[in-house]
Scaffold this motif. Structure first.
Motif, mmCIF file in Angstrom:
data_model
loop_
_atom_site.group_PDB
_atom_site.id
_atom_site.type_symbol
_atom_site.label_atom_id
_atom_site.label_comp_id
_atom_site.label_asym_id
_atom_site.label_seq_id
_atom_site.Cartn_x
_atom_site.Cartn_y
_atom_site.Cartn_z
ATOM 1 N N THR A 168 0.853 -1.178 0.000
ATOM 2 C CA THR A 168 0.000 0.000 0.000
ATOM 3 C C THR A 168 0.895 1.236 0.000
ATOM 4 O O THR A 168 1.699 1.426 0.911
ATOM 5 C CB THR A 168 -0.917 0.032 1.242
ATOM 6 O OG1 THR A 168 -1.771 -1.111 1.220
ATOM 7 C CG2 THR A 168 -1.764 1.293 1.268
ATOM 8 N N ALA A 198 2.287 4.952 0.457
ATOM 9 C CA ALA A 198 2.053 5.968 1.484
ATOM 10 C C ALA A 198 3.110 7.056 1.383
ATOM 11 O O ALA A 198 4.241 6.820 0.961
ATOM 12 C CB ALA A 198 2.069 5.337 2.878
ATOM 13 N N PHE A 221 -4.485 5.571 3.789
ATOM 14 C CA PHE A 221 -3.801 5.206 2.543
ATOM 15 C C PHE A 221 -4.371 3.955 1.888
ATOM 16 O O PHE A 221 -3.818 3.492 0.875
ATOM 17 C CB PHE A 221 -2.304 5.017 2.816
ATOM 18 C CG PHE A 221 -1.579 6.304 3.092
ATOM 19 C CD1 PHE A 221 -1.388 7.239 2.083
ATOM 20 C CD2 PHE A 221 -1.099 6.594 4.356
ATOM 21 C CE1 PHE A 221 -0.722 8.429 2.324
ATOM 22 C CE2 PHE A 221 -0.425 7.775 4.611
ATOM 23 C CZ PHE A 221 -0.241 8.709 3.596
ATOM 24 N N HIS A 242 -6.667 8.704 0.224
ATOM 25 C CA HIS A 242 -5.437 7.928 0.013
ATOM 26 C C HIS A 242 -4.455 8.625 -0.926
ATOM 27 O O HIS A 242 -3.255 8.358 -0.892
ATOM 28 C CB HIS A 242 -5.783 6.538 -0.537
ATOM 29 C CG HIS A 242 -5.931 6.484 -2.029
ATOM 30 N ND1 HIS A 242 -7.059 6.940 -2.666
ATOM 31 C CD2 HIS A 242 -5.083 6.059 -3.002
ATOM 32 C CE1 HIS A 242 -6.920 6.775 -3.966
ATOM 33 N NE2 HIS A 242 -5.729 6.246 -4.205
ATOM 34 N N ASP A 243 -4.947 9.531 -1.776
ATOM 35 C CA ASP A 243 -4.081 10.163 -2.771
ATOM 36 C C ASP A 243 -3.477 11.437 -2.192
ATOM 37 O O ASP A 243 -4.185 12.316 -1.710
ATOM 38 C CB ASP A 243 -4.890 10.494 -4.032
ATOM 39 C CG ASP A 243 -3.996 10.885 -5.188
ATOM 40 O OD1 ASP A 243 -2.801 10.540 -5.150
ATOM 41 O OD2 ASP A 243 -4.497 11.539 -6.124
ATOM 42 N N ALA A 284 -4.516 15.478 5.327
ATOM 43 C CA ALA A 284 -4.263 14.402 4.358
ATOM 44 C C ALA A 284 -4.531 14.938 2.960
ATOM 45 O O ALA A 284 -5.089 16.028 2.786
ATOM 46 C CB ALA A 284 -5.140 13.190 4.661
ATOM 47 N N THR A 285 -4.147 14.156 1.959
ATOM 48 C CA THR A 285 -4.274 14.508 0.536
ATOM 49 C C THR A 285 -3.583 15.838 0.219
ATOM 50 O O THR A 285 -4.081 16.628 -0.585
ATOM 51 C CB THR A 285 -5.747 14.560 0.064
ATOM 52 O OG1 THR A 285 -6.378 15.690 0.664
ATOM 53 C CG2 THR A 285 -6.488 13.298 0.419
ATOM 54 N N ARG A 333 5.530 9.742 -6.110
ATOM 55 C CA ARG A 333 5.520 9.723 -4.639
ATOM 56 C C ARG A 333 6.920 9.968 -4.077
ATOM 57 O O ARG A 333 7.102 10.758 -3.154
ATOM 58 C CB ARG A 333 4.947 8.387 -4.149
ATOM 59 C CG ARG A 333 4.761 8.313 -2.639
ATOM 60 C CD ARG A 333 4.106 7.009 -2.214
ATOM 61 N NE ARG A 333 2.678 7.002 -2.532
ATOM 62 C CZ ARG A 333 2.109 6.205 -3.426
ATOM 63 N NH1 ARG A 333 2.854 5.353 -4.113
ATOM 64 N NH2 ARG A 333 0.813 6.250 -3.641
ATOM 65 N N GLU A 352 4.392 1.599 -3.590
ATOM 66 C CA GLU A 352 3.237 0.780 -3.954
ATOM 67 C C GLU A 352 3.645 -0.392 -4.835
ATOM 68 O O GLU A 352 2.967 -1.418 -4.863
ATOM 69 C CB GLU A 352 2.220 1.674 -4.682
ATOM 70 C CG GLU A 352 0.877 1.008 -4.925
ATOM 71 C CD GLU A 352 -0.146 1.980 -5.487
ATOM 72 O OE1 GLU A 352 -1.223 1.513 -5.894
ATOM 73 O OE2 GLU A 352 0.148 3.193 -5.531
#
Length: 295
Positions: free
Chosen positions: A144, A146, A179, A186-187, A200-201, A219, A239
């Protein structure tokens, strides 16, 4: 030799030294303190880079004045008021920060160092360190992706504003849930301040470093990019591979272990025990000295 002595005596007698009072000494101490605080503030903010640019411009203007470059001096004189306004606008976040810090305890304590007791100063607790490590490697196992930015001295408010406010206590379960694939948050990046997830985001600047591997995606480039313009510590979970990496000071440390991540976080934690009761220390030392003299 006697002539030289007479000349020096006559010269010194003509010099009128100003009288120095207690108020003058207090003024000198206060000015010294505020100049020192200003220098420390400049050092730990992005204003340091901007200040170097202003110094270059100032040096150019001095050269223009020495060589009588009248056209340049005329243009600068006409734009002086606009330049002052531009400087205020450029330094607005830093100026606001330093004004806010005037009321903080750590500055007042440096002037009046008679607080009581001991305190542990740290950016975040050991529990937060454990939660970050657990979340990162749990997400790495299931691949996942992050991106976690940990704020240090330089505040990240301008990047917080690009995301969605969360303001929640940091836990591994919350990070994993943020995430998780196909969830609304999550983005983008998560920004951590102290023991809390602030937002977040969030959008981060991408690095232009051509030495980074072409295999690295957005990322990782965002993680390195934010570390180039701030003193933050950024954790990246890939990821594609599930590997955990850390970006700091424009450098990327790839595929680190949990023990290496703990070492980085503990260093960023900046934990230290400070005894603020300086008055008690002075009194304790005086009592011990008196007891020693009695013996």
């Amino acid at each position: 030799m006697r002539n030289i002595t007479d000349i020096l005596a006559r010269y010194l007698s003509d010099i009128n030294l100003p009288s120095v009072s207690i108020i003058d000494i207090i003024e000198i101490i206060l000015i010294t303190f505020f100049v020192y605080q200003f220098m420390v503030w400049i050092k730990f903010t992005r204003a340091y880079t901007l200040l170097k640019g202003l110094l270059v411009i100032g040096a150019f203007l001095i050269i223009a004045y020495i060589f009588k470059m009248n056209t340049i001096l005329w243009i600068v004189s006409k734009l002086a008021s606009a330049l002052i306004t531009a400087i205020v606008v450029i330094f607005q976040p830093e100026l606001r920060k330093v004004v806010e810090q005037l009321g903080q305890k750590k500055i007042m304590a440096s002037i009046f160092p008679f607080d009581s007791g001991k305190e542990v100063k740290e950016r975040f607790t050991d529990k937060t360190v454990n939660e970050l490590i657990k979340a990162c490697f749990d997400m790495g196992e299931v691949k996942t992706g992050a991106l976690i930015v940990i704020e240090q001295e330089i505040r990240l408010d301008e990047y917080v504003r690009t995301g969605i406010n969360v303001d929640a206590l940091l836990t591994s379960q919350l990070l994993i849930n943020i995430f998780e694939h196909n969830t609304p948050l999550h983005d983008g990046a998560v920004i951590v301040r102290g023991n809390r997830i602030v937002a977040a985001t969030c959008y981060l600047p991408l690095s232009d470093n051509m030495e980074l591997s072409k295999q690295l995606g957005t990322r990782h480039r965002a993680g390195v990019g934010i570390s180039e313009v701030t003193d933050s510590v950024t954790i990246i979970v890939s990821e594609e591979t599930g590997q955990v990496s850390v970006a700091q000071n424009g450098r990327l440390l790839r595929n680190i272990s949990s023990s290496q991540l703990r070492e980085v976080l503990e260093k960023a934690q900046n934990k230290k025990i400070v005894d603020n009761n300086k008055l008690r220390q002075l009194l304790k030392g005086r009592v011990k000295h008196e007891e020693k003299n009695r013996k």
